[in-house]
Write a protein that holds these residues in place. Sequence first.
Motif, PDB file in Angstrom:
ATOM      1  N   ASN A   1      46.348  63.566  49.968  1.00 12.73           N
ATOM      2  CA  ASN A   1      45.932  64.744  50.725  1.00 12.73           C
ATOM      3  C   ASN A   1      44.774  64.406  51.661  1.00 12.73           C
ATOM      4  N   GLY A   2      44.972  63.324  52.432  1.00 12.07           N
ATOM      5  CA  GLY A   2      43.921  62.823  53.299  1.00 12.07           C
ATOM      6  C   GLY A   2      44.041  63.302  54.738  1.00 12.07           C
ATOM      7  N   CYS A   3      42.990  62.994  55.504  1.00 17.94           N
ATOM      8  CA  CYS A   3      42.917  63.391  56.909  1.00 17.94           C
ATOM      9  C   CYS A   3      42.462  62.195  57.745  1.00 17.94           C
ATOM     10  N   ILE A   4      42.892  62.194  59.010  1.00 13.96           N
ATOM     11  CA  ILE A   4      42.451  61.169  59.958  1.00 13.96           C
ATOM     12  C   ILE A   4      42.123  61.861  61.272  1.00 13.96           C
ATOM     13  N   LEU A   5      40.955  61.552  61.820  1.00 17.73           N
ATOM     14  CA  LEU A   5      40.560  62.054  63.129  1.00 17.73           C
ATOM     15  C   LEU A   5      40.672  60.921  64.140  1.00 17.73           C
ATOM     16  N   LEU A   6      41.479  61.135  65.173  1.00 19.26           N
ATOM     17  CA  LEU A   6      41.679  60.156  66.233  1.00 19.26           C
ATOM     18  C   LEU A   6      40.911  60.614  67.466  1.00 19.26           C
ATOM     19  N   GLY A   7      40.006  59.764  67.933  1.00 15.19           N
ATOM     20  CA  GLY A   7      39.146  60.160  69.032  1.00 15.19           C
ATOM     21  C   GLY A   7      39.809  60.053  70.393  1.00 15.19           C
ATOM     22  N   ASP A   8      39.185  60.660  71.376  1.00 18.28           N
ATOM     23  CA  ASP A   8      39.687  60.599  72.748  1.00 18.28           C
ATOM     24  C   ASP A   8      39.626  59.190  73.316  1.00 18.28           C
ATOM     25  N   ASP A   9      38.840  58.309  72.687  1.00 20.94           N
ATOM     26  CA  ASP A   9      38.737  56.921  73.147  1.00 20.94           C
ATOM     27  C   ASP A   9      39.851  56.035  72.595  1.00 20.94           C
ATOM     28  N   GLY A  10      40.816  56.647  71.860  1.00 21.01           N
ATOM     29  CA  GLY A  10      41.922  55.880  71.316  1.00 21.01           C
ATOM     30  C   GLY A  10      41.585  55.122  70.051  1.00 21.01           C
TER      31      GLY A  10
ATOM     32  N   ILE B   1      40.038  55.287  65.800  1.00 24.09           N
ATOM     33  CA  ILE B   1      39.936  56.132  64.616  1.00 24.09           C
ATOM     34  C   ILE B   1      38.476  56.550  64.451  1.00 24.09           C
ATOM     35  N   ALA B   2      38.243  57.860  64.446  1.00 26.62           N
ATOM     36  CA  ALA B   2      36.872  58.379  64.379  1.00 26.62           C
ATOM     37  C   ALA B   2      36.435  58.686  62.958  1.00 26.62           C
ATOM     38  N   ALA B   3      37.394  59.093  62.116  1.00 25.38           N
ATOM     39  CA  ALA B   3      37.060  59.422  60.734  1.00 25.38           C
ATOM     40  C   ALA B   3      38.338  59.393  59.905  1.00 25.38           C
ATOM     41  N   ILE B   4      38.160  59.086  58.610  1.00 28.17           N
ATOM     42  CA  ILE B   4      39.307  59.072  57.696  1.00 28.17           C
ATOM     43  C   ILE B   4      38.808  59.374  56.298  1.00 28.17           C
ATOM     44  N   GLY B   5      39.548  60.200  55.564  1.00 28.24           N
ATOM     45  CA  GLY B   5      39.143  60.519  54.206  1.00 28.24           C
ATOM     46  C   GLY B   5      39.779  61.810  53.729  1.00 28.24           C
ATOM     47  N   ALA B   6      39.338  62.270  52.570  1.00 29.35           N
ATOM     48  CA  ALA B   6      39.812  63.542  52.027  1.00 29.35           C
ATOM     49  C   ALA B   6      38.785  64.623  52.325  1.00 29.35           C
ATOM     50  N   GLY B   7      39.261  65.857  52.507  1.00 25.24           N
ATOM     51  CA  GLY B   7      38.356  66.990  52.684  1.00 25.24           C
ATOM     52  C   GLY B   7      37.672  67.057  54.028  1.00 25.24           C
ATOM     53  N   LEU B   8      38.199  66.388  55.047  1.00 26.16           N
ATOM     54  CA  LEU B   8      37.600  66.473  56.376  1.00 26.16           C
ATOM     55  C   LEU B   8      37.992  67.794  57.042  1.00 26.16           C
ATOM     56  N   THR B   9      37.180  68.221  57.969  1.00 26.19           N
ATOM     57  CA  THR B   9      37.442  69.457  58.709  1.00 26.19           C
ATOM     58  C   THR B   9      37.737  69.111  60.161  1.00 26.19           C
ATOM     59  N   ALA B  10      38.758  69.724  60.711  1.00 22.93           N
ATOM     60  CA  ALA B  10      39.132  69.468  62.101  1.00 22.93           C
ATOM     61  C   ALA B  10      38.044  69.979  63.038  1.00 22.93           C
ATOM     62  N   PRO B  11      37.583  69.159  63.972  1.00 29.09           N
ATOM     63  CA  PRO B  11      36.588  69.636  64.937  1.00 29.09           C
ATOM     64  C   PRO B  11      37.212  70.612  65.923  1.00 29.09           C
ATOM     65  N   ALA B  12      36.404  71.409  66.521  1.00 29.35           N
ATOM     66  CA  ALA B  12      36.881  72.399  67.495  1.00 29.35           C
ATOM     67  C   ALA B  12      37.592  71.700  68.643  1.00 29.35           C
ATOM     68  N   GLY B  13      38.730  72.215  69.017  1.00 33.16           N
ATOM     69  CA  GLY B  13      39.464  71.686  70.149  1.00 33.16           C
ATOM     70  C   GLY B  13      40.426  70.571  69.823  1.00 33.16           C
TER      71      GLY B  13
END
Length: 382
Positions: free
Chosen positions: A19-28, A30-42
Amino acid sequence: MIFIQNGYIKTMAGADIENGCILLGDDGKIAAIGAGLTAPAGAEIIDAEGRLVTPGCVEAHCHIGCAEEIIGDKGSDHNESSDPVTPQLRAIDAIRPEDGRLADARRGGVTTLCTGPGSANVVCGTFAAIKPAGNCVDDMVVKFPVGMKCAFGENPKTIHGGRKKAPITRMATAALLRELLFKAREYMEAKDAGKEPKFDMKLEAMLPVMRGEIPLKAHAHRTDDILTAIRIAQEFGVKLTMDHCTEGHMIAEKLATYDYPALVGPSFGSKSKPELSNKTFETPAILHKAGVSISIITDAHVVPIENLPMCAGLAVDAGLPMEEGWRAITINPARVIGIADRVGSLEVGKDADVVIWTRDPLVYIGGAAYTTIIDGKVVYQK
């Protein structure tokens, strides 16, 4: 930004994340990875809905882009068989971004591939690692050069021996490679001593090999050819990868005494020539058990690139541990190619190359890419 949530994440850099999450940045990246992350606005949210999420697969040996599938000889630019020794050839001068098999790679969850010349010659030219997305090869390159392709066994003998020119025998193949390495060493030593030898394009191309910057990428199927490649690499102190290594399982303990990685395949399909008579999907498991670092390859177009995960699954079915099956098509080939700082695992700062799967393709034949992301952009959606 893309935010992937509710995925079963196989990072290849540590424990799996349920039940993990990955945040992919606009720079192409990986910005963050883990469990319990919250999606940033936008952020664009992709709900994996419990599906398996992995790094993009890495193909360590193919000819995609250099040999196009549909247009036959007119698109066949991977074998310059006019000369048995052609180290000056460069994959990036042959790769056509419009090759349809690059789309097949994206559809199959392959986000990086190492491609280059075929095995018609004793020395064939340099390979490149590219992303299978874009319309300009210079923008697609991850690393170039990656390795200097050389070939042992039937192929150079058949192509050139059939014309009554060397190499007609395996002895001549080895001799031609040794001659080039001798001349390249002398050329390098002269340049390093401040002398200016007469410019030689072939010897210039060999300098990265002689200086240990890239390996000899040795096409070798039979045990004797594999060991000849090792013998020559040892003689000249150059790096080596054992590509194909079809009979590697027959000399696994011997190969384990050296620190050369094996790129195993293509194991799927018919035994189309004598030197493939002993090929088996058991090879990766036997080599791994002996302590040899293994990657699994398709040699596409020999096996379609989108079937790389299936080939890993068949190796797992033949005894390779499941985790090693995944490593063999992600982080292991990334390390062999020299790009593990960018691809092969899901870690903060690495390229945002991610695949969400319908089902685990190493377990289920019907498992396929559901979503493929390269450099933070969705390039395939089922």
